[in-house]
Design a protein around this motif. Structure first.
Motif, PDB file in Angstrom:
ATOM      1  N   GLY A  81       0.830  -0.673  -0.039  1.00 11.09           N
ATOM      2  CA  GLY A  81      -0.501  -0.132  -0.013  1.00 11.09           C
ATOM      3  C   GLY A  81       0.580   1.604  -0.104  1.00 11.09           C
ATOM      4  N   CYS A  82       0.155   2.679  -0.158  1.00 10.97           N
ATOM      5  CA  CYS A  82       1.062   3.908  -0.068  1.00 10.97           C
ATOM      6  C   CYS A  82       0.390   4.935   0.451  1.00 10.97           C
ATOM      7  CB  CYS A  82       1.328   3.707  -1.323  1.00 10.97           C
ATOM      8  SG  CYS A  82       2.206   5.897  -1.964  1.00 10.97           S
ATOM      9  N   LEU A  83       1.040   5.495   1.447  1.00  7.43           N
ATOM     10  CA  LEU A  83       0.288   6.656   1.581  1.00  7.43           C
ATOM     11  C   LEU A  83      -0.738   7.555   0.953  1.00  7.43           C
ATOM     12  CD1 LEU A  83       2.619   7.382   5.771  1.00  7.43           C
ATOM     13  CD2 LEU A  83       0.166   6.230   5.485  1.00  7.43           C
ATOM     14  N   SER A  84       0.267   7.390  -0.553  1.00  7.32           N
ATOM     15  CA  SER A  84      -0.326   8.545  -1.216  1.00  7.32           C
ATOM     16  C   SER A  84      -1.369   8.458  -2.224  1.00  7.32           C
ATOM     17  CB  SER A  84       0.433   8.649  -2.374  1.00  7.32           C
ATOM     18  OG  SER A  84       1.444   9.308  -1.676  1.00  7.32           O
ATOM     19  N   GLN A 139      12.536   0.191  -2.355  1.00  6.02           N
ATOM     20  CA  GLN A 139      11.898  -0.243  -3.349  1.00  6.02           C
ATOM     21  C   GLN A 139      10.430   0.441  -3.961  1.00  6.02           C
ATOM     22  OE1 GLN A 139      12.284  -3.859  -6.067  1.00  6.02           O
ATOM     23  NE2 GLN A 139      12.470  -4.885  -3.553  1.00  6.02           N
ATOM     24  N   HIS A 140       9.666   0.710  -3.305  1.00  2.19           N
ATOM     25  CA  HIS A 140       9.116   1.003  -3.437  1.00  2.19           C
ATOM     26  C   HIS A 140       9.206   2.824  -2.995  1.00  2.19           C
ATOM     27  CE1 HIS A 140       4.362   2.266  -2.329  1.00  2.19           C
ATOM     28  NE2 HIS A 140       4.868   2.822  -1.885  1.00  2.19           N
ATOM     29  N   GLU A 141       9.870   3.097  -2.406  1.00  2.00           N
ATOM     30  CA  GLU A 141      10.036   4.444  -2.487  1.00  2.00           C
ATOM     31  C   GLU A 141      10.975   5.073  -3.341  1.00  2.00           C
ATOM     32  OE1 GLU A 141       8.387   5.862   0.176  1.00  2.00           O
ATOM     33  OE2 GLU A 141       8.259   3.858   1.396  1.00  2.00           O
ATOM     34  N   ILE A 142      11.951   4.135  -3.400  1.00  2.00           N
ATOM     35  CA  ILE A 142      13.147   4.610  -4.787  1.00  2.00           C
ATOM     36  C   ILE A 142      12.146   4.745  -5.963  1.00  2.00           C
ATOM     37  CG2 ILE A 142      14.993   3.423  -6.258  1.00  2.00           C
ATOM     38  CD1 ILE A 142      15.894   2.630  -3.741  1.00  2.00           C
TER      39      ILE A 142
END
Ligand code: NI
Length: 166
Positions: free
Chosen positions: A88-91, A130-133
């Motif tokens: 998931g993602c905060l955005s 990987q998600h943040e990059i």
């Protein structure tokens, strides 16, 4: 210190290619502190600067036993294997999907002191890295799933936003 506003799906900054950091000036250190406070306030395991509206190559991940990991201009230089897990993602609030990622990564970056560092991680932290990059290159996790599933999730997100706006 301050909790920053999280930019959500649809904000152009999330689609920009973020700019490398040339010099770690006090303004950058303040941003990192605010990002850390924001990440922990939202119980995130990672946060990238574009998510708080700053198109710069800075990411944070919660390294569990290693504590907070700050990576400036991060690059994956080595990897091993593949693994599919839910993400998931905060955005992209409230939306979760299985995403295929590398199972083990080595990331080269600068830390907040400007030292060149390399970290090797597996499991959730490797996934978060990987998600943040990806965020630094304008890529969201929903870009890494099938077209049909993405459409279903985006419709769900749209309906949720309509509900929230009433
Ligand atoms: Ni994210």
């Amino acid at each position: 210190m301050a909790i920053l506003e999280i930019k959500e799906y649809g904000e152009p900054v999330l689609r920009e290619k973020a700019i490398p950091i040339k010099e770690i000036i006090p303004e950058i250190l303040n941003l990192i502190k605010d990002m850390a406070e924001t990440m922990y306030a939202d119980s995130g395991v990672g946060l990238a600067a574009p998510q708080v509206g700053v198109s710069k190559r800075i990411i944070l991940v919660d390294g569990e036993e290693d504590g907070l990991i700050v990576l400036i201009n991060p690059m994956i230089i080595q990897s091993e294997g593949e693994v599919v897990e839910e993400e998931g993602c905060l955005s992209v609030p409230g939306i979760y999907s299985k995403v295929k990622r590398l199972s083990k990564v080595t990331v080269k970056a600068l830390n907040e002191n400007g030292d060149s560092i390399e970290i090797t991680k597996e499991g959730l932290i490797a996934r978060a890295l990987q998600h943040e990059i990806d965020h630094l290159d304008g890529i969201l996790f929903i870009d890494r799933i099938g077209r049909m599933e993405r459409q279903i999730l985006l419709n769900k997100l749209k309906k949720k936003k309509q509900k929230n706006s009433v």
